[in-house]
Design an enzyme around this catalytic site. Structure first.
Site: not given
Length: 226
Positions: A97, A185-187
């Site tokens: 993301m 911000g991430s995954r």
């Protein structure tokens, strides 16, 4: 519509932006500088509102499909050894993301939460191979009727400093419903059974609660990892 996890930040940002605009209007004598300050303040407010947006989505619920738990781009599809819960081989599908994506986490399937654990950790960039095991993260396992146990993992990125996870062990959850949020911000990694059919490709853009990630294979179908 904005996510509840952003309400406090949105209010604080709004107050600061209004204050900056008024202070610039009355105390900055140079018109060019005054307008620049006001524009930057408004852009900051727009960025915060954009990040915490929570579009309403009504998923077509299906026990035979795993849907995307978040918006983003598929960056990993591979067979791996999952070592936290399963201790065996699984298909990993990872969704990255960016800051402009919707950061709501949604349950990828309906079922019962069997495991939910928070892990403190580092803040490597979300696409780093070790971010799945070294970064701040939460791991959730859902027992589903068709796939058995599936696991998803929220992973903080270089900018993220807080993961919100609503899953609690023993509760029944519904596919597509709000499961949490990752700030800035991430995954998300999915770990799925080897005998499911992957329905996405690398670099494909997916939408949370809408895009099918995997499906139950029909008889005589062969599994393929693209």
């Amino acid at each position: 519509m904005f996510h509840r996890e952003g309400q406090k930040i949105i209010v604080i940002t709004f107050i600061l932006v209004v204050a900056a605009i008024l202070l610039a209007q009355f105390f900055v004598p140079y018109p060019g500088l005054r307008i620049a300050i006001q524009i930057v303040a408004l852009l900051l407010l727009v960025a915060v509102l954009q990040f915490f947006r929570n579009p309403k989505r009504i998923p077509i619920k299906s026990f035979s499909e795993i849907i995307a738990p978040a918006d983003g781009k598929v960056v990993v599809i591979e067979e791996v050894e999952e070592t936290e819960y399963f201790n065996d081989k699984r298909i990993q599908v990872s969704i990255f993301m960016s800051p402009i994506n919707v950061h709501v986490t949604r349950y990828p399937a309906s079922g019962e939460v069997k495991y939910s654990k928070y892990h403190p950790g580092k803040y490597l960039v979300a696409w780093h191979p070790k971010s799945s095991t070294d970064n701040e993260r939460t791991t959730v396992v859902i027992h589903t009727p068709m796939f058995g146990d599936i696991l998803y993992r929220q992973i903080a990125g270089a900018m993220a400093r807080r993961i919100v996870n609503y899953a609690e062990v023993g509760e029944s959850v519904q596919q597509g419903e709000d499961a949490g949020f990752i700030k800035f911000g991430s995954r998300i990694d999915l770990f799925l059974p080897l005998d499911c059919g992957i329905a996405v490709q690398l670099n494909q853009t997916v939408k949370g609660a809408k895009t099918c990630i995997a499906a139950v294979l029909e008889k005589n179908e062969e599994r393929e990892i693209i």
